[in-house]
Design a protein around this motif. Structure first.
Motif, PDB file in Angstrom:
ATOM      1  N   LEU A  66       0.895  -0.919  -0.121  1.00  0.00           N
ATOM      2  CA  LEU A  66      -0.077  -0.334  -0.259  1.00  0.00           C
ATOM      3  C   LEU A  66       0.779   1.157   0.050  1.00  0.00           C
ATOM      4  O   LEU A  66       0.309   2.538  -0.393  1.00  0.00           O
ATOM      5  N   GLU A  67       1.915   1.549   0.293  1.00  0.00           N
ATOM      6  CA  GLU A  67       3.190   2.184   0.745  1.00  0.00           C
ATOM      7  C   GLU A  67       3.296   3.172  -0.809  1.00  0.00           C
ATOM      8  O   GLU A  67       3.999   3.806  -1.304  1.00  0.00           O
ATOM      9  N   VAL A  68       3.316   1.793  -1.819  1.00  0.00           N
ATOM     10  CA  VAL A  68       3.867   1.999  -3.134  1.00  0.00           C
ATOM     11  C   VAL A  68       2.684   3.337  -4.151  1.00  0.00           C
ATOM     12  O   VAL A  68       3.001   4.516  -4.212  1.00  0.00           O
ATOM     13  N   ILE A  69       1.636   3.289  -3.489  1.00  0.00           N
ATOM     14  CA  ILE A  69       0.273   3.840  -4.430  1.00  0.00           C
ATOM     15  C   ILE A  69       0.324   4.716  -3.193  1.00  0.00           C
ATOM     16  O   ILE A  69      -0.813   5.519  -2.932  1.00  0.00           O
ATOM     17  N   GLY A  70       0.645   4.876  -1.792  1.00  0.00           N
ATOM     18  CA  GLY A  70       0.207   6.056  -0.802  1.00  0.00           C
ATOM     19  C   GLY A  70      -1.097   5.626  -0.075  1.00  0.00           C
ATOM     20  O   GLY A  70      -1.901   6.717   0.174  1.00  0.00           O
ATOM     21  N   ALA A  71      -1.553   4.617  -0.003  1.00  0.00           N
ATOM     22  CA  ALA A  71      -2.739   4.278   0.875  1.00  0.00           C
ATOM     23  C   ALA A  71      -2.597   3.240   2.067  1.00  0.00           C
ATOM     24  O   ALA A  71      -2.891   2.185   1.937  1.00  0.00           O
ATOM     25  N   SER A  72      -1.272   3.692   2.476  1.00  0.00           N
ATOM     26  CA  SER A  72      -0.709   2.608   3.522  1.00  0.00           C
ATOM     27  C   SER A  72      -1.903   2.960   4.929  1.00  0.00           C
ATOM     28  O   SER A  72      -1.579   2.361   5.025  1.00  0.00           O
ATOM     29  N   SER A  73      -3.008   4.088   5.026  1.00  0.00           N
ATOM     30  CA  SER A  73      -3.666   4.609   6.243  1.00  0.00           C
ATOM     31  C   SER A  73      -4.826   3.067   5.903  1.00  0.00           C
ATOM     32  O   SER A  73      -5.407   3.307   6.310  1.00  0.00           O
ATOM     33  N   ALA A  74      -4.893   2.803   4.357  1.00  0.00           N
ATOM     34  CA  ALA A  74      -5.423   1.660   4.470  1.00  0.00           C
ATOM     35  C   ALA A  74      -5.634   0.835   4.834  1.00  0.00           C
ATOM     36  O   ALA A  74      -6.899  -0.492   4.375  1.00  0.00           O
ATOM     37  N   LEU A  75      -4.848   0.446   5.631  1.00  0.00           N
ATOM     38  CA  LEU A  75      -3.898  -1.302   6.084  1.00  0.00           C
ATOM     39  C   LEU A  75      -5.237  -2.319   6.753  1.00  0.00           C
ATOM     40  O   LEU A  75      -4.997  -3.277   6.813  1.00  0.00           O
TER      41      LEU A  75
END
Length: 246
Positions: A66-75
């Protein structure tokens, strides 16, 4: 093919005998409770530890993706949906096959090798109702409960990994998890699969143990077959139920 058809026929006959032997009298209820402790409660440590490490690994790998697409908060979303729909019931069932299924097959195989089942028949005691049916019912009851424990420890491991190791906000993690997991779709699918896996794997374990050759070598073959056949059946049913329930 003919051999596989005959094997399915023997499994069906054994299932019919198990259902016909269920009287749920006091003695049989005691045997079921004992077997629930043996195959269920004694499997709790390996299931809990397995769930904890699965949660840690899934959280770490999901964060990297998710960090690759900048959505790490949706873990929380990336963990909750695959855990309840696939990973939880499948991995819990495979651990159950390795721990409890092999144990049931080995016990029944040793009973045949030492003529204990023959002795029950000579005393006019139905061996299926006495030693097979309690193990079958206990396995069907235990696996959904073990799946719930597996999922709970997986979520706990994912939470500690995400919040304390990766630095994700606790509120973001829980809100994403709660917002993405649906009770009917995700929890329903999880425990539907767990019930089907418990039925299939326990039936295979008691069948290969009860039909094993009455030798030590036959017992070892039955133990191996229970794990291999049970694990493959879990993966097959996972595909069928996943395609149907989706």
């Amino acid at each position: 093919m003919l051999g596989q058809i005959r094997e399915l026929g023997r499994i069906g006959i054994l299932l019919g005998r198990i259902i016909g032997s269920l009287t749920l009298r006091r003695g049989q209820l005691q045997d079921i409770i004992i077997q629930c402790y043996t195959v269920g409660a004694r499997s709790l440590p390996i299931v809990a530890v397995g769930g904890l490490f699965v949660g840690l690994v899934v959280s770490l790998q999901g964060y990297r993706a998710l960090e690759v697409i900048g959505a790490s908060s949706a873990l929380g979303t990336a963990i909750g949906i695959p855990l309840y729909r696939e990973l939880g019931p499948v991995l819990a069932a495979i651990l159950f096959c390795g721990r409890a299924g092999s144990s049931m097959a080995a016990e029944l195989g040793l009973m045949k090798a030492t003529d204990q089942i023959t002795a029950l028949s000579m005393m006019a005691i139905d061996p299926v109702g006495k030693v097979v049916a309690p193990r079958f019912i206990a396995g069907v009851i235990s696996l959904p409960l073990l799946t719930a424990v597996f999922c709970a420890f997986a979520i706990l491991g994912a939470y500690f990994q995400a919040v304390f190791a990766l630095g994700i906000d606790s509120g973001f993690f829980w809100s994403a998890l709660q917002g993405s997991v649906d009770f009917a779709d995700d929890f329903g699918q999880c425990f539907t699969k767990a019930a089907a896996f418990g039925f299939a794997t326990t039936l295979i374990a008691v069948h290969v143990g009860y039909s094993a050759e009455p030798t030590i070598e036959g017992t070892s073959i039955a133990t191996t077959r229970s794990v291999v056949m049970g694990s493959l059946m879990v993966l097959f049913l996972d595909f069928v139920l996943g395609a149907t329930l989706y």
